[in-house]
Design a protein around this motif. Sequence first.
Motif, PDB file in Angstrom:
ATOM      1  N   VAL A  66       1.027  -1.241   0.380  1.00 57.98           N
ATOM      2  CA  VAL A  66       0.197   0.492   0.344  1.00 57.98           C
ATOM      3  C   VAL A  66       0.769   1.215  -0.014  1.00 57.98           C
ATOM      4  O   VAL A  66       1.598   1.038   0.947  1.00 57.98           O
ATOM      5  N   MET A  67      -0.033   1.893  -0.782  1.00 60.83           N
ATOM      6  CA  MET A  67       2.088   2.837  -1.414  1.00 60.83           C
ATOM      7  C   MET A  67       1.358   4.568   0.199  1.00 60.83           C
ATOM      8  O   MET A  67      -0.223   4.265   0.399  1.00 60.83           O
ATOM      9  N   PRO A  68       2.271   4.981   0.414  1.00 64.68           N
ATOM     10  CA  PRO A  68       2.133   5.886   0.863  1.00 64.68           C
ATOM     11  C   PRO A  68       1.804   6.841   1.206  1.00 64.68           C
ATOM     12  O   PRO A  68       1.129   7.342   0.081  1.00 64.68           O
ATOM     13  N   THR A  69       1.103   7.857   2.231  1.00 64.25           N
ATOM     14  CA  THR A  69       0.442   9.018   1.970  1.00 64.25           C
ATOM     15  C   THR A  69       0.815   9.981   2.737  1.00 64.25           C
ATOM     16  O   THR A  69       2.095   9.834   3.653  1.00 64.25           O
ATOM     17  N   CYS A  70       1.126  11.135   2.624  1.00 62.69           N
ATOM     18  CA  CYS A  70       1.682  12.478   3.060  1.00 62.69           C
ATOM     19  C   CYS A  70       1.351  12.534   4.021  1.00 62.69           C
ATOM     20  O   CYS A  70       2.990  13.154   5.145  1.00 62.69           O
ATOM     21  N   GLY A  71       0.091  11.979   5.236  1.00 58.89           N
ATOM     22  CA  GLY A  71       0.227  12.238   6.683  1.00 58.89           C
ATOM     23  C   GLY A  71       1.157  10.783   7.050  1.00 58.89           C
ATOM     24  O   GLY A  71       0.995  11.237   8.184  1.00 58.89           O
ATOM     25  N   ASP A  72       1.242  10.430   6.515  1.00 58.30           N
ATOM     26  CA  ASP A  72       2.420   8.899   7.160  1.00 58.30           C
ATOM     27  C   ASP A  72       3.598   9.584   7.001  1.00 58.30           C
ATOM     28  O   ASP A  72       4.774   9.157   8.180  1.00 58.30           O
ATOM     29  N   PHE A  73       4.126  10.862   7.066  1.00 63.36           N
ATOM     30  CA  PHE A  73       5.066  11.445   6.429  1.00 63.36           C
ATOM     31  C   PHE A  73       5.215  13.339   7.583  1.00 63.36           C
ATOM     32  O   PHE A  73       4.973  13.598   6.690  1.00 63.36           O
ATOM     33  N   PRO A  74       5.078  13.425   8.633  1.00 65.76           N
ATOM     34  CA  PRO A  74       4.652  13.932   9.080  1.00 65.76           C
ATOM     35  C   PRO A  74       6.138  14.822   9.830  1.00 65.76           C
ATOM     36  O   PRO A  74       5.646  16.293   9.774  1.00 65.76           O
ATOM     37  N   GLU A  75       7.053  14.466   9.313  1.00 68.25           N
ATOM     38  CA  GLU A  75       7.807  15.579   9.747  1.00 68.25           C
ATOM     39  C   GLU A  75       8.457  16.090   8.326  1.00 68.25           C
ATOM     40  O   GLU A  75       9.631  17.345   8.331  1.00 68.25           O
ATOM     41  N   ILE A  76       8.005  16.209   6.936  1.00 63.85           N
ATOM     42  CA  ILE A  76       8.508  16.447   6.249  1.00 63.85           C
ATOM     43  C   ILE A  76       7.544  18.150   5.857  1.00 63.85           C
ATOM     44  O   ILE A  76       6.611  18.467   6.844  1.00 63.85           O
ATOM     45  N   ASP A  77       8.745  19.145   6.073  1.00 59.89           N
ATOM     46  CA  ASP A  77       8.316  20.488   6.553  1.00 59.89           C
ATOM     47  C   ASP A  77       7.920  21.421   5.200  1.00 59.89           C
ATOM     48  O   ASP A  77       9.590  21.477   3.962  1.00 59.89           O
ATOM     49  N   CYS A  78       7.207  21.974   4.355  1.00 58.93           N
ATOM     50  CA  CYS A  78       6.913  22.145   3.655  1.00 58.93           C
ATOM     51  C   CYS A  78       7.384  24.078   3.507  1.00 58.93           C
ATOM     52  O   CYS A  78       6.631  25.048   2.707  1.00 58.93           O
ATOM     53  N   SER A  79       7.293  24.743   4.565  1.00 59.04           N
ATOM     54  CA  SER A  79       7.697  26.087   4.697  1.00 59.04           C
ATOM     55  C   SER A  79       9.105  26.175   3.220  1.00 59.04           C
ATOM     56  O   SER A  79       9.746  25.749   3.477  1.00 59.04           O
TER      57      SER A  79
END
Length: 120
Positions: A66-79
Amino acid sequence: SGFTNKAANTLCSSLTCVESDCCTENPTCENFVCPPDYTHQGLFIVCATQFCQQSDCCVPDVVNIVMPTCGDFPEIDCSPGTPKDVTFVCSSLICTAAECCNPAIKPPDDEYIEVILPPV
């Protein structure tokens, strides 16, 4: 199903043929070894013919991933951009900021007024 007919000229054990005289029970997947990147479906699955095939006993691993979703990687910083929806499905097993972030909105150009000085 689950049985294979023996040769037409097979002799029966008595004057009336019975199933065991004319049919061979197909093997199960118990002894079948799946190749790498495949998952064994179960030891007790009966094969379609007298010889178990990969398609009888194995499924490709991709089916189980099952491919992950962006919610599975809360450490991603989008700023300075903004995060996309947490349900966005990533294209690989590791989500990247490029997939999960919306780019920062550039300020409109009219905030920068270019001053052109006349030639001296």
